[in-house]
Enzyme design. Structure first.
Site, PDB file in Angstrom:
ATOM      1  N   THR A  22     -10.518 -10.426  13.530  1.00 10.69           N
ATOM      2  CA  THR A  22     -11.160  -9.232  12.967  1.00 10.69           C
ATOM      3  C   THR A  22     -12.693  -9.326  12.946  1.00 10.69           C
ATOM      4  O   THR A  22     -13.252 -10.387  12.690  1.00 10.69           O
ATOM      5  CB  THR A  22     -10.652  -9.007  11.521  1.00 10.69           C
TER       6      THR A  22
ATOM      7  N   SER B  99      -7.913  -2.766  12.650  1.00  4.18           N
ATOM      8  CA  SER B  99      -6.721  -2.149  13.256  1.00  4.18           C
ATOM      9  C   SER B  99      -6.881  -2.061  14.770  1.00  4.18           C
ATOM     10  O   SER B  99      -5.945  -2.309  15.523  1.00  4.18           O
ATOM     11  CB  SER B  99      -6.517  -0.732  12.701  1.00  4.18           C
TER      12      SER B  99
ATOM     13  N   ILE C 153     -11.482 -13.780   7.408  1.00  5.26           N
ATOM     14  CA  ILE C 153     -10.638 -14.849   7.951  1.00  5.26           C
ATOM     15  C   ILE C 153      -9.852 -15.515   6.827  1.00  5.26           C
ATOM     16  O   ILE C 153     -10.450 -16.086   5.897  1.00  5.26           O
ATOM     17  CB  ILE C 153     -11.488 -15.905   8.682  1.00  5.26           C
TER      18      ILE C 153
ATOM     19  N   GLY D 221       2.145  -1.178 -21.693  1.00  2.97           N
ATOM     20  CA  GLY D 221       0.713  -1.505 -21.816  1.00  2.97           C
ATOM     21  C   GLY D 221       0.423  -2.940 -21.415  1.00  2.97           C
ATOM     22  O   GLY D 221      -0.615  -3.228 -20.799  1.00  2.97           O
TER      23      GLY D 221
ATOM     24  N   GLU E 268      -2.649  -8.336   8.778  1.00  3.03           N
ATOM     25  CA  GLU E 268      -1.778  -8.486   9.954  1.00  3.03           C
ATOM     26  C   GLU E 268      -1.182  -7.146  10.396  1.00  3.03           C
ATOM     27  O   GLU E 268      -0.041  -7.055  10.833  1.00  3.03           O
ATOM     28  CB  GLU E 268      -0.708  -9.556   9.705  1.00  3.03           C
TER      29      GLU E 268
ATOM     30  N   THR F 293      -1.891  -2.926   9.090  1.00  2.87           N
ATOM     31  CA  THR F 293      -1.546  -2.098   7.926  1.00  2.87           C
ATOM     32  C   THR F 293      -0.182  -1.436   8.150  1.00  2.87           C
ATOM     33  O   THR F 293       0.343  -1.422   9.274  1.00  2.87           O
ATOM     34  CB  THR F 293      -2.604  -0.986   7.748  1.00  2.87           C
TER      35      THR F 293
HETATM   36  C1  LIG Z   1      -7.530 -10.955   2.373  1.00  5.99           C
HETATM   37  C2  LIG Z   1      -7.588 -10.649   3.838  1.00  5.99           C
HETATM   38  C3  LIG Z   1      -7.183 -11.626   4.745  1.00  5.99           C
HETATM   39  C4  LIG Z   1      -7.252 -11.373   6.112  1.00  5.99           C
HETATM   40  N1  LIG Z   1      -6.928 -12.366   7.003  1.00  5.99           N
HETATM   41  C5  LIG Z   1      -7.231 -12.199   8.314  1.00  5.99           C
HETATM   42  C6  LIG Z   1      -7.147 -13.301   9.224  1.00  5.99           C
HETATM   43  O1  LIG Z   1      -6.733 -14.415   8.856  1.00  5.99           O
HETATM   44  N2  LIG Z   1      -7.551 -13.105  10.513  1.00  5.99           N
HETATM   45  C7  LIG Z   1      -7.999 -11.903  10.955  1.00  5.99           C
HETATM   46  O2  LIG Z   1      -8.342 -11.796  12.131  1.00  5.99           O
HETATM   47  N3  LIG Z   1      -8.056 -10.823  10.119  1.00  5.99           N
HETATM   48  C8  LIG Z   1      -7.696 -10.959   8.821  1.00  5.99           C
HETATM   49  N4  LIG Z   1      -7.808  -9.892   7.934  1.00  5.99           N
HETATM   50  C9  LIG Z   1      -8.183  -8.584   8.452  1.00  5.99           C
HETATM   51  C10 LIG Z   1      -7.040  -7.571   8.366  1.00  5.99           C
HETATM   52  O3  LIG Z   1      -6.034  -7.868   9.307  1.00  5.99           O
HETATM   53  C11 LIG Z   1      -7.624  -6.172   8.538  1.00  5.99           C
HETATM   54  O4  LIG Z   1      -8.377  -5.893   7.365  1.00  5.99           O
HETATM   55  C12 LIG Z   1      -6.564  -5.109   8.752  1.00  5.99           C
HETATM   56  O5  LIG Z   1      -5.930  -5.279   9.991  1.00  5.99           O
HETATM   57  C13 LIG Z   1      -7.120  -3.683   8.660  1.00  5.99           C
HETATM   58  O6  LIG Z   1      -8.271  -3.560   9.427  1.00  5.99           O
HETATM   59  P1  LIG Z   1      -9.586  -2.908   8.771  1.00  5.99           P
HETATM   60  O7  LIG Z   1      -9.826  -3.590   7.479  1.00  5.99           O
HETATM   61  O8  LIG Z   1     -10.675  -2.950   9.774  1.00  5.99           O
HETATM   62  O9  LIG Z   1      -9.187  -1.425   8.458  1.00  5.99           O
HETATM   63  P2  LIG Z   1      -9.382  -0.184   9.462  1.00  5.99           P
HETATM   64  O10 LIG Z   1      -8.924  -0.554  10.808  1.00  5.99           O
HETATM   65  O11 LIG Z   1     -10.774   0.309   9.307  1.00  5.99           O
HETATM   66  O12 LIG Z   1      -8.382   0.865   8.852  1.00  5.99           O
HETATM   67  C14 LIG Z   1      -8.732   1.702   7.737  1.00  5.99           C
HETATM   68  C15 LIG Z   1      -7.525   2.578   7.405  1.00  5.99           C
HETATM   69  O13 LIG Z   1      -7.248   3.447   8.509  1.00  5.99           O
HETATM   70  C16 LIG Z   1      -5.896   3.309   8.899  1.00  5.99           C
HETATM   71  N5  LIG Z   1      -5.803   3.524  10.342  1.00  5.99           N
HETATM   72  C17 LIG Z   1      -6.556   2.937  11.310  1.00  5.99           C
HETATM   73  N6  LIG Z   1      -6.182   3.384  12.517  1.00  5.99           N
HETATM   74  C18 LIG Z   1      -5.166   4.261  12.322  1.00  5.99           C
HETATM   75  C19 LIG Z   1      -4.348   5.052  13.180  1.00  5.99           C
HETATM   76  N7  LIG Z   1      -4.498   5.032  14.507  1.00  5.99           N
HETATM   77  N8  LIG Z   1      -3.389   5.834  12.617  1.00  5.99           N
HETATM   78  C20 LIG Z   1      -3.231   5.868  11.276  1.00  5.99           C
HETATM   79  N9  LIG Z   1      -3.973   5.149  10.416  1.00  5.99           N
HETATM   80  C21 LIG Z   1      -4.922   4.349  10.935  1.00  5.99           C
HETATM   81  C22 LIG Z   1      -5.514   1.908   8.491  1.00  5.99           C
HETATM   82  O14 LIG Z   1      -4.097   1.788   8.349  1.00  5.99           O
HETATM   83  C23 LIG Z   1      -6.234   1.785   7.165  1.00  5.99           C
HETATM   84  O15 LIG Z   1      -5.478   2.396   6.157  1.00  5.99           O
HETATM   85  C24 LIG Z   1      -7.695 -10.105   6.567  1.00  5.99           C
HETATM   86  C25 LIG Z   1      -8.078  -9.138   5.649  1.00  5.99           C
HETATM   87  C26 LIG Z   1      -8.055  -9.399   4.310  1.00  5.99           C
HETATM   88  C27 LIG Z   1      -8.530  -8.348   3.342  1.00  5.99           C
END
Ligand SMILES: Cc1cc2nc3c(=O)[nH]c(=O)nc-3n(C[C@H](O)[C@H](O)[C@H](O)COP(=O)(O)OP(=O)(O)OC[C@H]3O[C@@H](n4cnc5c(N)ncnc54)[C@H](O)[C@@H]3O)c2cc1C
Length: 385
Positions: free
Chosen positions: A128, A134, A159, A341, A364, A366
């Site tokens: 990411t 995503s 990460i 509560g 991994e 959404t």
């Molecule tokens: C605690 C934590 C641990 C993590 N660990 C890792 C890790 O180890 N390695 C790593 O690489 N990443 C990791 N991540 C990243 C994580 O996988 C991403 O945050 C996640 O995939 C969502 O990406 P984003 O945050 O950029 O949200 P965005 O991609 O910006 O999405 C925002 C919203 O839009 C929705 N959305 C986006 N596109 C579409 C679509 N085409 N149709 C409908 N809805 C859509 C999404 O579902 C979401 O609700 C971690 C994140 C957190 C918070």
């Protein structure tokens, strides 16, 4: 007979589940509240994972691990997550970081990194970036030739186990014009020159885990390439297909913790002269939750077993992750409601579980992305009919 369906554990799974159970009850569960309050990474729990063999449970025996099946690994992740969501998430991050190496690592890479993983020097999965979660094909980190090396330049975010892990599988553009077909994975050592981790997230839940950035302006060699040149996106997706099943297992564990809390409290708490579980307004949602958690456990168990059989789990893994993470959300939501509560106030376990659970519908992939993946498969199948 238990209300929630229990899979029949083979000898190997039963052995490791017993280890996970003991550690959970004796150490991980009692520590969970403190980790959450202080947002502290539990090195002492990691040591227990290492000493017990659980840190390398999925690592093949020839590289110093236990060589357990993926189904056993998932059963252990579920059990530990039921006791402490953070410790379960740490083990899940280990499995996620190790998967690219297990899938396509060279013998030398496996010997170095998987052996280190079993000893607690973990590898994290770094895909990411800002604006590329995503839609991971939007990553901007580049790997360009510099003599006989590759210069990695860019910044990864979010990460799992970041900072706590020694190594990172970082994905970078080796052929920017080719987009998703121009991405390659490389191993990065956080101790190397030009590698900086200077931000840890302040999180809503799983506060006993560390989530960091990874700034890269560093040189790596051809020997650090994981898998083939320009095949990194395929590797990331293969890794996530398995990773989603382990997040489903985590979800079942956290959901069961919510169910445990809700059902016990519903029997303990009396109003108007009767235990609140005697009201259908309380017993029916708990019954729904028991049904959903059973279904979630079944689909997760089947997905993990299918993975062990070498089947393509892109569909089943997405379904397991989607369903189990949403079932766990329902379970912890009911737990908060049953506690009234108290469920809204620290330090009840229901309050903590509610926050710990939320990430399971996000990382991994959404819930929307799981539906998107499934929608594509449905479209393809229906178009061919
Ligand atoms: C605690 C934590 C641990 C993590 N660990 C890792 C890790 O180890 N390695 C790593 O690489 N990443 C990791 N991540 C990243 C994580 O996988 C991403 O945050 C996640 O995939 C969502 O990406 P984003 O945050 O950029 O949200 P965005 O991609 O910006 O999405 C925002 C919203 O839009 C929705 N959305 C986006 N596109 C579409 C679509 N085409 N149709 C409908 N809805 C859509 C999404 O579902 C979401 O609700 C971690 C994140 C957190 C918070």
């Amino acid at each position: 007979m238990t209300v929630i369906w229990e899979p029949k554990a083979d000898e190997e799974t039963a052995k490791w589940l017993a280890v996970a159970e003991e550690l959970s009850v004796e150490h991980f569960e009692p520590l969970a509240e403190e980790l959450d309050r202080d947002q502290r990474y539990p090195w002492e729990s990691v040591k227990l994972l290492v000493d017990s063999g659980l840190a390398g449970i999925f690592v093949p025996k020839e590289y110093g691990g236990q060589g357990a099946s993926f189904a056993t690994t998932c059963a252990v992740i579920e059990r530990i997550s039921r006791g402490c969501a953070s410790t379960g998430a740490i083990l899940t991050a280990y499995a996620l970081g190790g998967t690219p190496l297990v899938l396509v690592g060279t013998d030398t890479q496996k010997d170095k990194y998987l052996r280190a993983m079993a000893q607690g020097e973990a590898t994290s999965f770094a895909l990411t970036e800002l604006g590329a979660g995503s839609d991971a094909a939007e990553i901007k980190t580049t790997a360009t030739r510099e003599g006989d090396k590759w210069r990695l330049k860019g910044e990864k975010i979010f990460i799992g186990n970041g900072g706590a892990s020694r190594y990172y599988v970082a994905f970078a553009l080796t052929d920017p014009a080719a987009g998703a077909r121009g991405i390659t994975a490389f191993m990065v050592d956080k101790e190397a020159e030009g590698v900086v981790i200077d931000h840890l997230e302040d999180k809503m839940g799983i506060r006993g885990t560390q989530t960091s950035n990874l700034k890269l302006d560093t040189l790596v060699g051809d020997e650090d390439m994981v898998g083939e040149l320009n095949r990194g996106m395929r590797l990331a997706m293969q890794t996530l297909n398995a990773g989603r099943i382990s997040v489903a297992a985590q979800s079942v564990g956290v959901g069961l913790a919510g169910y445990d809390e809700a059902s016990r409290e519903a029997v303990r708490r009396h109003t108007f002269g009767t235990p609140i579980i005697d009201n259908q307004g309380i017993s029916f949602p708990i019954a729904d939750s028991a049904t959903q958690l059973t279904a979630a456990r079944m689909i997760t168990t089947e997905a993990a077993t299918a993975y062990d059989r070498g089947e393509d789990v892109a569909v089943l893994g997405a379904m397991a992750k989607l369903y189990a993470s949403e079932a766990s959300h329902a379970a912890v939501d009911i737990a908060v409601q049953v506690f009234g509560g108290d469920g809204f106030c620290k330090p009840t376990r229901a309050e903590r579980l509610y926050r710990d659970q939320r990430i399971l519908q996000i990382y991994e992939g959404t819930s929307e992305i799981q539906r998107l993946v499934l929608g594509r498969f449905i479209k393809k199948e229906a178009s061919e009919q």
